[in-house]
Design a protein around this motif. Structure first.
Motif, PDB file in Angstrom:
ATOM      1  N   ALA A   2       0.826  -1.210   0.000  1.00  0.00           N
ATOM      2  CA  ALA A   2       0.000   0.000   0.000  1.00  0.00           C
ATOM      3  C   ALA A   2       0.855   1.252   0.000  1.00  0.00           C
ATOM      4  CB  ALA A   2      -0.932  -0.013   1.210  1.00  0.00           C
ATOM      5  N   THR A   3       1.903   1.258   0.817  1.00  0.00           N
ATOM      6  CA  THR A   3       2.790   2.416   0.887  1.00  0.00           C
ATOM      7  C   THR A   3       3.482   2.655  -0.441  1.00  0.00           C
ATOM      8  OG1 THR A   3       3.163   2.088   3.258  1.00  0.00           O
ATOM      9  CG2 THR A   3       4.799   3.384   2.067  1.00  0.00           C
ATOM     10  N   ALA A   4       3.898   1.581  -1.098  1.00  0.00           N
ATOM     11  CA  ALA A   4       4.561   1.716  -2.396  1.00  0.00           C
ATOM     12  C   ALA A   4       3.607   2.302  -3.432  1.00  0.00           C
ATOM     13  CB  ALA A   4       5.079   0.357  -2.863  1.00  0.00           C
ATOM     14  N   ILE A   5       2.355   1.879  -3.414  1.00  0.00           N
ATOM     15  CA  ILE A   5       1.377   2.427  -4.358  1.00  0.00           C
ATOM     16  C   ILE A   5       1.166   3.911  -4.095  1.00  0.00           C
ATOM     17  CG2 ILE A   5      -1.063   2.406  -5.006  1.00  0.00           C
ATOM     18  CD1 ILE A   5      -0.990  -0.640  -4.660  1.00  0.00           C
ATOM     19  N   ILE A   6       1.011   4.292  -2.841  1.00  0.00           N
ATOM     20  CA  ILE A   6       0.807   5.708  -2.513  1.00  0.00           C
ATOM     21  C   ILE A   6       1.997   6.531  -2.970  1.00  0.00           C
ATOM     22  CG2 ILE A   6       0.588   7.344  -0.591  1.00  0.00           C
ATOM     23  CD1 ILE A   6      -1.025   5.129   0.862  1.00  0.00           C
TER      24      ILE A   6
END
Length: 365
Positions: A76-80
């Motif tokens: 999720a952090t990578a997508i954000i």
């Protein structure tokens, strides 16, 4: 509904849709949601801080509550992070807007939580600053080399974990020694910026908007001021911090051996479970050392209470932490400040076990 109320509601709905896309690992859908909002007139800064920043905070809370895994949190952090980059190109700062001087934004040595600094860099770029963003884990020598080459009017340093306060102190002192003022920010410095003041930073900001405001108001002065040297913290004279930090590996190993003796169930642990227990002990030692560095019992107690909540969410009784603290106290019987911190943290833990069961500390899976 008035315009402000409608905007808040629209932002909440966008955040929900973005959350759904992020948690489903659908990067394309996440980008489409943010681009559509930008095309409909949503402000660049609000999208960055209120929407993307808000979703990232939710990611952290969901991980803490054990509703998403570490892998899901990373994904999720990578997508954000990639959505932020995409938005920066889709809605760039106006051409010719970089009318303000050059500044440097970086995470301190060892700090890998880069999104707060990344969001700050994007906000400052949007407000006309010429920003050099150095990213995560910027070692102090590399930072100083960069500053010598670029001569910014200020350096902004980010740290999310208190563990990096000693590194932040080193960086602040080094940057100030070449005549460049330093602003710091991030959860590591405390909700009120107490640790920023302790290490002698020129300024502290609680968030990106506040940091931009301080810069715009000229509150980061390039004039020389009295600097706090790294060795000017009187409580460090007892060398407890230095000795515990230097003997960290041995301390964790010895404590793990004592746990083996007191928790017979550990003999049935898998290798992965033993590694997890060792990691838990290492985190306790690291936070204890940091608390000794800043001489603040509350920092260590706060970490232990947070750890208890995390363990409870993972069905490990929080009182199991008490055994670990007791064992560390036995190992550190000649360290009075450390003993005081350990006793204070132990006293703050729940007095009675929960009804949940566990075979021992650290066995969370």
């Amino acid at each position: 509904m008035n315009g402000v109320g409608a905007a808040v509601e629209d932002r909440a709905e966008l955040s929900e849709r973005l959350w759904a896309a992020v948690i489903a690992k659908d990067e394309s859908a996440a980008v489409r949601e943010v681009f559509a909002a930008a095309d409909e007139g949503a402000g660049r800064e609000s999208l960055l801080l209120d929407v993307l920043g808000g979703v990232q905070r939710r990611v952290g809370m969901e991980w803490a509550a054990d509703r998403i895994s570490v892998a899901e949190e990373h994904a999720a952090t990578a997508i954000i992070d990639r959505v932020i980059a995409a938005l920066a190109h889709r809605v760039p700062a106006p051409v010719g807007s970089a009318s303000r001087p050059r500044i440097t934004v970086a995470c301190v040595d060892g700090e890998w939580h880069v999104l707060p600094a990344r969001l700050l860099a994007e906000v400052l770029t949007g407000r006309g600053w010429q920003v050099d963003f150095l990213g995560a884990h910027t070692t102090t020598p590399h930072l100083i080399t960069h500053l010598h080459a670029t001569n910014p009017v200020a350096t902004l340093l980010s740290a999310s974990l208190p563990l990096h306060l000693p590194s932040a102190h080193t960086a602040v002192t080094a940057v100030q020694s070449i005549g460049i003022p330093v602003m710091v920010g991030g959860a590591a410095f405390g909700e009120d910026g107490r640790y920023a003041r302790l290490i002698g930073a020129d300024a502290w900001a609680p968030d990106a908007r506040a940091a931009a405001g301080l810069l715009a108001d000229g509150l980061i002065s390039p004039e020389p001021v009295t600097r706090q040297q790294v060795d000017d913290l009187p409580h460090l004279a007892d060398q407890e911090y230095t000795l515990i930090k230097g003997n960290r590996s041995a301390l964790v190993r010895q404590s793990l051996a004592r746990l083996d003796e007191r928790w017979p169930g550990m003999r049935a642990y898998t290798e992965a479970q033993r590694e997890r227990t060792a990691e838990d002990l290492a985190h306790i030692v690291d936070f204890l050392a940091t608390a000794l560095y800043v001489d603040d019992t509350e920092l260590f107690t706060g970490f232990i209470l947070w750890s208890a909540e995390i363990l409870q969410a993972r069905r490990v009784p929080p009182h199991s932490l008490r055994t670990g603290l007791d064992i560390l106290g036995e190992e550190l019987h000649d360290f009075p400040r450390a003993l005081g911190f350990l006793e204070a943290a132990g006293a703050a833990l729940p007095a009675t076990p929960t009804t949940r069961t566990s075979t021992g500390p650290g066995k969370t899976a």
